[in-house]
Scaffold this motif. Sequence first.
Motif, PDB file in Angstrom:
ATOM      1  N   LEU A  54       0.967  -1.268  -0.030  1.00 30.21           N
ATOM      2  CA  LEU A  54      -0.093  -0.090  -0.058  1.00 30.21           C
ATOM      3  C   LEU A  54       0.865   1.290  -0.171  1.00 30.21           C
ATOM      4  O   LEU A  54       0.664   2.196  -0.836  1.00 30.21           O
ATOM      5  N   ARG A  55       2.016   1.397   0.808  1.00 33.06           N
ATOM      6  CA  ARG A  55       2.788   2.406   0.902  1.00 33.06           C
ATOM      7  C   ARG A  55       3.494   2.698  -0.626  1.00 33.06           C
ATOM      8  O   ARG A  55       3.458   3.730  -1.041  1.00 33.06           O
ATOM      9  N   ALA A  56       3.969   1.814  -1.244  1.00 33.49           N
ATOM     10  CA  ALA A  56       4.632   1.930  -2.395  1.00 33.49           C
ATOM     11  C   ALA A  56       3.795   2.247  -3.394  1.00 33.49           C
ATOM     12  O   ALA A  56       3.990   3.396  -4.067  1.00 33.49           O
ATOM     13  N   LEU A  57       2.479   1.851  -3.531  1.00 29.40           N
ATOM     14  CA  LEU A  57       1.348   2.145  -4.458  1.00 29.40           C
ATOM     15  C   LEU A  57       1.074   3.496  -4.254  1.00 29.40           C
ATOM     16  O   LEU A  57       0.745   4.514  -5.051  1.00 29.40           O
ATOM     17  N   SER A  58       0.548   3.873  -2.928  1.00 27.02           N
ATOM     18  CA  SER A  58       0.277   5.182  -2.695  1.00 27.02           C
ATOM     19  C   SER A  58       1.219   6.265  -2.919  1.00 27.02           C
ATOM     20  O   SER A  58       0.982   7.532  -3.347  1.00 27.02           O
ATOM     21  N   ASP A  59       2.435   6.158  -2.555  1.00 27.02           N
ATOM     22  CA  ASP A  59       3.510   6.828  -2.922  1.00 27.02           C
ATOM     23  C   ASP A  59       3.889   7.144  -4.285  1.00 27.02           C
ATOM     24  O   ASP A  59       3.957   8.322  -4.897  1.00 27.02           O
ATOM     25  N   ARG A  60       3.844   6.072  -5.276  1.00 26.40           N
ATOM     26  CA  ARG A  60       3.762   6.270  -6.537  1.00 26.40           C
ATOM     27  C   ARG A  60       2.743   6.957  -7.226  1.00 26.40           C
ATOM     28  O   ARG A  60       2.930   7.839  -8.340  1.00 26.40           O
ATOM     29  N   LEU A  61       1.540   6.787  -6.905  1.00 23.56           N
ATOM     30  CA  LEU A  61       0.311   7.351  -7.616  1.00 23.56           C
ATOM     31  C   LEU A  61      -0.318   8.616  -6.853  1.00 23.56           C
ATOM     32  O   LEU A  61      -1.083   9.187  -7.256  1.00 23.56           O
ATOM     33  N   THR A  62       0.523   9.132  -5.666  1.00 21.78           N
ATOM     34  CA  THR A  62       0.330  10.064  -4.850  1.00 21.78           C
ATOM     35  C   THR A  62      -1.183  10.092  -4.362  1.00 21.78           C
ATOM     36  O   THR A  62      -1.812  11.246  -4.562  1.00 21.78           O
ATOM     37  N   SER A 119      -3.680   8.413  -1.021  1.00 21.49           N
ATOM     38  CA  SER A 119      -3.546   7.742   0.435  1.00 21.49           C
ATOM     39  C   SER A 119      -3.541   6.039   0.330  1.00 21.49           C
ATOM     40  O   SER A 119      -4.159   5.455  -0.698  1.00 21.49           O
ATOM     41  N   ARG A 120      -2.941   5.415   1.448  1.00 18.38           N
ATOM     42  CA  ARG A 120      -3.062   4.192   1.439  1.00 18.38           C
ATOM     43  C   ARG A 120      -4.130   3.801   1.704  1.00 18.38           C
ATOM     44  O   ARG A 120      -4.476   2.371   0.944  1.00 18.38           O
ATOM     45  N   ALA A 121      -5.019   4.260   2.316  1.00 19.03           N
ATOM     46  CA  ALA A 121      -6.472   3.809   2.383  1.00 19.03           C
ATOM     47  C   ALA A 121      -7.162   3.719   0.887  1.00 19.03           C
ATOM     48  O   ALA A 121      -7.889   2.622   0.715  1.00 19.03           O
ATOM     49  N   HIS A 122      -7.060   4.767   0.087  1.00 19.19           N
ATOM     50  CA  HIS A 122      -7.424   4.873  -1.204  1.00 19.19           C
ATOM     51  C   HIS A 122      -7.086   3.516  -2.047  1.00 19.19           C
ATOM     52  O   HIS A 122      -7.655   2.839  -2.828  1.00 19.19           O
ATOM     53  N   VAL A 123      -5.708   3.204  -1.776  1.00 19.89           N
ATOM     54  CA  VAL A 123      -5.099   2.283  -2.625  1.00 19.89           C
ATOM     55  C   VAL A 123      -5.707   0.878  -2.237  1.00 19.89           C
ATOM     56  O   VAL A 123      -5.988   0.155  -2.815  1.00 19.89           O
ATOM     57  N   GLY A 124      -5.687   0.760  -0.601  1.00 22.96           N
ATOM     58  CA  GLY A 124      -6.164  -0.367  -0.172  1.00 22.96           C
ATOM     59  C   GLY A 124      -7.816  -0.719  -0.587  1.00 22.96           C
ATOM     60  O   GLY A 124      -8.085  -2.050  -1.006  1.00 22.96           O
ATOM     61  N   ASN A 125      -8.557   0.399  -0.787  1.00 24.96           N
ATOM     62  CA  ASN A 125      -9.975   0.319  -1.243  1.00 24.96           C
ATOM     63  C   ASN A 125     -10.109  -0.302  -2.544  1.00 24.96           C
ATOM     64  O   ASN A 125     -10.702  -1.220  -2.780  1.00 24.96           O
ATOM     65  N   LEU A 126      -9.307   0.428  -3.449  1.00 26.56           N
ATOM     66  CA  LEU A 126      -9.250  -0.092  -4.811  1.00 26.56           C
ATOM     67  C   LEU A 126      -8.929  -1.516  -5.150  1.00 26.56           C
ATOM     68  O   LEU A 126      -9.446  -2.158  -5.654  1.00 26.56           O
ATOM     69  N   LEU A 127      -7.953  -1.864  -4.374  1.00 24.68           N
ATOM     70  CA  LEU A 127      -7.444  -3.212  -4.543  1.00 24.68           C
ATOM     71  C   LEU A 127      -8.431  -4.343  -4.038  1.00 24.68           C
ATOM     72  O   LEU A 127      -8.637  -5.282  -4.570  1.00 24.68           O
ATOM     73  N   GLN A 128      -9.061  -3.933  -2.839  1.00 33.90           N
ATOM     74  CA  GLN A 128     -10.063  -4.799  -2.305  1.00 33.90           C
ATOM     75  C   GLN A 128     -11.485  -4.845  -3.285  1.00 33.90           C
ATOM     76  O   GLN A 128     -11.859  -5.963  -3.656  1.00 33.90           O
ATOM     77  N   GLU A 129     -11.635  -3.953  -3.842  1.00 29.31           N
ATOM     78  CA  GLU A 129     -12.992  -3.678  -4.957  1.00 29.31           C
ATOM     79  C   GLU A 129     -12.346  -4.411  -6.047  1.00 29.31           C
ATOM     80  O   GLU A 129     -13.201  -5.529  -6.618  1.00 29.31           O
ATOM     81  N   ALA A 130     -11.019  -4.447  -6.639  1.00 31.62           N
ATOM     82  CA  ALA A 130     -10.649  -5.034  -7.682  1.00 31.62           C
ATOM     83  C   ALA A 130     -10.472  -6.712  -7.425  1.00 31.62           C
ATOM     84  O   ALA A 130     -10.762  -7.529  -8.266  1.00 31.62           O
ATOM     85  N   GLU A 131     -10.122  -7.196  -6.321  1.00 28.79           N
ATOM     86  CA  GLU A 131     -10.178  -8.398  -5.789  1.00 28.79           C
ATOM     87  C   GLU A 131     -11.655  -8.940  -5.676  1.00 28.79           C
ATOM     88  O   GLU A 131     -11.890 -10.140  -6.037  1.00 28.79           O
ATOM     89  N   ALA A 132     -12.495  -8.308  -4.988  1.00 29.39           N
ATOM     90  CA  ALA A 132     -14.038  -8.858  -4.893  1.00 29.39           C
ATOM     91  C   ALA A 132     -14.366  -8.789  -6.194  1.00 29.39           C
ATOM     92  O   ALA A 132     -15.425  -9.746  -6.428  1.00 29.39           O
TER      93      ALA A 132
END
Length: 80
Positions: free
Chosen positions: A5-13, A15-28
Amino acid sequence: MPLSLRALSDRLTVSRAHVGNLLQEAEAAGWIRTDGRSLTFFNPSLLAEFEFGAACQMVFYDDLAASICAEAHGHEAPRA
């Protein structure tokens, strides 16, 4: 590229929470699977969805730019 989450959030500027939510939605949705830090499955339909969404945004912004330019020059914007 690491999928933490940290690497993706830093790369995409974002939040880690936003990245986590998107990854959870994509997996679901069955678009991706990860083992926490690595991509283990990628459904090609995700790429098709992304390309379609990007194309729609380009058309929208092209129309918006045409309207703004036409308004600035006192003309009616052409319709796509």
